[in-house]
Design a protein around this motif. Structure first.
Motif, PDB file in Angstrom:
ATOM      1  N   ASP A 156      25.918 -16.411   1.605  1.00 17.41           N
ATOM      2  CA  ASP A 156      24.644 -17.119   1.402  1.00 17.41           C
ATOM      3  C   ASP A 156      23.807 -16.455   0.318  1.00 17.41           C
ATOM      4  OD1 ASP A 156      25.262 -19.026   3.260  1.00 17.41           O
ATOM      5  OD2 ASP A 156      24.087 -18.142   4.879  1.00 17.41           O
ATOM      6  N   SER A 157      23.810 -15.134   0.298  1.00 18.86           N
ATOM      7  CA  SER A 157      23.074 -14.410  -0.742  1.00 18.86           C
ATOM      8  C   SER A 157      23.712 -14.650  -2.102  1.00 18.86           C
ATOM      9  CB  SER A 157      23.052 -12.912  -0.431  1.00 18.86           C
ATOM     10  OG  SER A 157      22.363 -12.649   0.773  1.00 18.86           O
ATOM     11  N   ALA A 158      25.039 -14.707  -2.122  1.00 18.88           N
ATOM     12  CA  ALA A 158      25.747 -14.955  -3.379  1.00 18.88           C
ATOM     13  C   ALA A 158      25.426 -16.349  -3.912  1.00 18.88           C
ATOM     14  CB  ALA A 158      27.252 -14.798  -3.170  1.00 18.88           C
ATOM     15  N   ARG A 159      25.346 -17.336  -3.031  1.00 16.13           N
ATOM     16  CA  ARG A 159      25.009 -18.703  -3.472  1.00 16.13           C
ATOM     17  C   ARG A 159      23.621 -18.738  -4.105  1.00 16.13           C
ATOM     18  NH1 ARG A 159      27.536 -19.629   1.522  1.00 16.13           N
ATOM     19  NH2 ARG A 159      29.552 -20.683   1.281  1.00 16.13           N
ATOM     20  N   ARG A 160      22.666 -18.093  -3.459  1.00 16.80           N
ATOM     21  CA  ARG A 160      21.298 -18.086  -3.999  1.00 16.80           C
ATOM     22  C   ARG A 160      21.265 -17.400  -5.361  1.00 16.80           C
ATOM     23  NH1 ARG A 160      20.030 -17.058   1.492  1.00 16.80           N
ATOM     24  NH2 ARG A 160      19.973 -14.806   1.107  1.00 16.80           N
ATOM     25  N   ARG A 161      21.937 -16.277  -5.465  1.00 24.57           N
ATOM     26  CA  ARG A 161      21.918 -15.538  -6.726  1.00 24.57           C
ATOM     27  C   ARG A 161      22.630 -16.318  -7.821  1.00 24.57           C
ATOM     28  NH1 ARG A 161      19.442 -13.695  -9.944  1.00 24.57           N
ATOM     29  NH2 ARG A 161      19.917 -11.857 -11.174  1.00 24.57           N
ATOM     30  N   PHE A 162      23.756 -16.923  -7.492  1.00 23.86           N
ATOM     31  CA  PHE A 162      24.501 -17.732  -8.458  1.00 23.86           C
ATOM     32  C   PHE A 162      23.626 -18.866  -8.976  1.00 23.86           C
ATOM     33  CE2 PHE A 162      27.247 -21.171  -9.763  1.00 23.86           C
ATOM     34  CZ  PHE A 162      28.310 -20.565 -10.388  1.00 23.86           C
ATOM     35  N   SER A 163      22.952 -19.565  -8.076  1.00 22.36           N
ATOM     36  CA  SER A 163      22.086 -20.672  -8.466  1.00 22.36           C
ATOM     37  C   SER A 163      20.992 -20.202  -9.416  1.00 22.36           C
ATOM     38  CB  SER A 163      21.470 -21.313  -7.218  1.00 22.36           C
ATOM     39  OG  SER A 163      20.551 -22.330  -7.566  1.00 22.36           O
ATOM     40  N   GLN A 164      20.376 -19.061  -9.115  1.00 19.90           N
ATOM     41  CA  GLN A 164      19.320 -18.529  -9.978  1.00 19.90           C
ATOM     42  C   GLN A 164      19.857 -18.234 -11.378  1.00 19.90           C
ATOM     43  OE1 GLN A 164      18.105 -15.092  -7.759  1.00 19.90           O
ATOM     44  NE2 GLN A 164      16.902 -16.261  -6.275  1.00 19.90           N
ATOM     45  N   ILE A 165      21.030 -17.625 -11.433  1.00 24.16           N
ATOM     46  CA  ILE A 165      21.614 -17.273 -12.730  1.00 24.16           C
ATOM     47  C   ILE A 165      21.931 -18.522 -13.542  1.00 24.16           C
ATOM     48  CG2 ILE A 165      23.631 -16.249 -13.867  1.00 24.16           C
ATOM     49  CD1 ILE A 165      23.715 -14.234 -11.519  1.00 24.16           C
ATOM     50  N   MET A 166      22.580 -19.501 -12.909  1.00 28.04           N
ATOM     51  CA  MET A 166      23.016 -20.679 -13.649  1.00 28.04           C
ATOM     52  C   MET A 166      21.830 -21.554 -14.071  1.00 28.04           C
ATOM     53  SD  MET A 166      26.044 -19.851 -13.872  1.00 28.04           S
ATOM     54  CE  MET A 166      26.298 -21.183 -15.039  1.00 28.04           C
ATOM     55  N   LEU A 167      20.827 -21.683 -13.228  1.00 26.22           N
ATOM     56  CA  LEU A 167      19.643 -22.459 -13.613  1.00 26.22           C
ATOM     57  C   LEU A 167      18.905 -21.765 -14.760  1.00 26.22           C
ATOM     58  CD1 LEU A 167      18.275 -23.589 -10.131  1.00 26.22           C
ATOM     59  CD2 LEU A 167      19.437 -25.002 -11.840  1.00 26.22           C
ATOM     60  N   GLY A 168      18.832 -20.442 -14.702  1.00 26.58           N
ATOM     61  CA  GLY A 168      18.189 -19.706 -15.777  1.00 26.58           C
ATOM     62  C   GLY A 168      18.959 -19.810 -17.081  1.00 26.58           C
ATOM     63  N   LEU A 169      20.276 -19.729 -16.999  1.00 35.81           N
ATOM     64  CA  LEU A 169      21.108 -19.835 -18.197  1.00 35.81           C
ATOM     65  C   LEU A 169      20.988 -21.216 -18.827  1.00 35.81           C
ATOM     66  CD1 LEU A 169      23.196 -18.315 -19.940  1.00 35.81           C
ATOM     67  CD2 LEU A 169      24.973 -19.223 -18.428  1.00 35.81           C
ATOM     68  N   LYS A 170      21.013 -22.246 -17.996  1.00 40.52           N
ATOM     69  CA  LYS A 170      20.858 -23.611 -18.514  1.00 40.52           C
ATOM     70  C   LYS A 170      19.506 -23.779 -19.213  1.00 40.52           C
ATOM     71  CE  LYS A 170      21.088 -28.503 -17.226  1.00 40.52           C
ATOM     72  NZ  LYS A 170      19.861 -28.888 -17.952  1.00 40.52           N
ATOM     73  N   HIS A 171      18.465 -23.228 -18.606  1.00 40.46           N
ATOM     74  CA  HIS A 171      17.128 -23.322 -19.204  1.00 40.46           C
ATOM     75  C   HIS A 171      17.085 -22.649 -20.574  1.00 40.46           C
ATOM     76  CE1 HIS A 171      12.798 -23.322 -19.638  1.00 40.46           C
ATOM     77  NE2 HIS A 171      12.815 -22.006 -19.795  1.00 40.46           N
ATOM     78  N   ARG A 172      17.751 -21.507 -20.695  1.00 42.98           N
ATOM     79  CA  ARG A 172      17.748 -20.808 -21.974  1.00 42.98           C
ATOM     80  C   ARG A 172      18.408 -21.658 -23.061  1.00 42.98           C
ATOM     81  NH1 ARG A 172      16.262 -18.660 -24.570  1.00 42.98           N
ATOM     82  NH2 ARG A 172      17.195 -16.719 -25.237  1.00 42.98           N
ATOM     83  N   PHE A 173      19.523 -22.286 -22.734  1.00 44.15           N
ATOM     84  CA  PHE A 173      20.186 -23.127 -23.724  1.00 44.15           C
ATOM     85  C   PHE A 173      19.427 -24.426 -23.958  1.00 44.15           C
ATOM     86  CE2 PHE A 173      23.974 -20.455 -23.064  1.00 44.15           C
ATOM     87  CZ  PHE A 173      24.411 -20.342 -24.371  1.00 44.15           C
ATOM     88  N   ASP A 174      18.772 -24.944 -22.944  1.00 44.11           N
ATOM     89  CA  ASP A 174      18.009 -26.186 -23.108  1.00 44.11           C
ATOM     90  C   ASP A 174      16.841 -26.020 -24.071  1.00 44.11           C
ATOM     91  OD1 ASP A 174      19.629 -27.676 -21.501  1.00 44.11           O
ATOM     92  OD2 ASP A 174      18.303 -27.656 -19.750  1.00 44.11           O
TER      93      ASP A 174
END
Length: 263
Positions: A54-72
């Protein structure tokens, strides 16, 4: 030794982050390379089972949403769903991931080797799924040399993207299934490509890679891939990132059928 290999790759990779991906950002906003570092650490924790799912899912989501925002933030990387669907239906977008080979090298018939049901990236104890296509080369004596060319088989990036993480220190006897692997994030598709069982990895975290560019040499690394019963192959997986930031496996078979081949 394995941890040292990862640390060295991360440190060196920072020097190789693509200048073409430099973007305007707020002073305290994480860089693309910092997201690569975070992903590398998280995936290692998942594999070593030192983080709860569950902690890994939350952390993964944070990383991927942040990465997408940077490229957007760069308009060149902003595509809507209709544009992405159009690209995915166009063979010109994809490169076949093994030099000198074509869809006939895909395992099985009609891509039925793909089994996405039950996949869980965050729980290393969950087994039984195979959300990937395996692509085989001619290597009768299993020496990682292509029988057709007398040379190692080049693994190519199927699409353009940034290298998120790599493993380079796998050794025979290790229980890790993927061996020497590569994770590549495609900001246009907003998805992750995973290339496993490599012998030599030729890329570094933070590096921008073009479609069809060499990223590794095919190998037999990985707990099962190293065994004599396993023919030499590339394990290719794609994970679509959902609006939640979590991954969903998607079959690459149709993309492979239309992908551009290279000699």
């Amino acid at each position: 030794m394995r941890i040292l290999g990862i640390v060295v790759a991360i440190l060196v990779g920072g020097l190789n982050a693509a200048s073409s991906q430099t973007m305007d950002r707020e002073p305290d906003e994480p860089t693309i390379y910092s997201y690569c570092q975070q992903f590398q650490v998280l995936y290692t924790q998942i594999r070593e089972q030192s983080i709860q799912p569950d902690s890994a899912r939350r952390r993964f989501s944070q990383i991927m949403l942040g990465l997408k925002h940077r490229f957007d933030q760069d308009g060149r990387m902003r595509y809507d769903s209709l544009q992405r669907d159009s690209l995915r239906r166009t063979g010109q977008y994809f490169a076949f991931p093994i030099r000198g080979y074509n869809p006939r090298a895909i395992g099985g018939t009609h891509g039925e080797g793909y089994r996405g049901k039950g996949f869980d990236l965050f729980d290393y104890n969950v087994r039984g799924s195979h959300p990937a296509q395996d692509i085989f080369i001619a290597d009768r004596n299993q020496d990682c040399i292509d029988d057709q060319t007398g040379r190692p088989a080049d693994v190519l990036a199927m699409t353009s993207g940034v290298i998120l993480a790599i493993e380079t220190a796998w050794t025979p006897g290790s229980e890790y299934r993927g061996g020497n692997w590569i994770w590549l994030y495609d900001p246009v598709m907003n998805g992750l490509f995973y290339y496993a069982h490599n012998n030599v990895v030729d890329v570094l975290p933070g590096q921008w890679i073009g479609a069809g560019q060499k990223i590794s040499e095919m190998g037999r690394s990985g707990f099962n891939a190293y065994k004599p019963r396993s023919p030499t192959h590339l394990h290719l997986m794609y994970l679509q990132i959902l609006p939640s930031g979590l991954p969903e496996p998607e079959d690459t078979y149709k993309w492979l059928l239309s992908a551009k081949t290279s000699k």
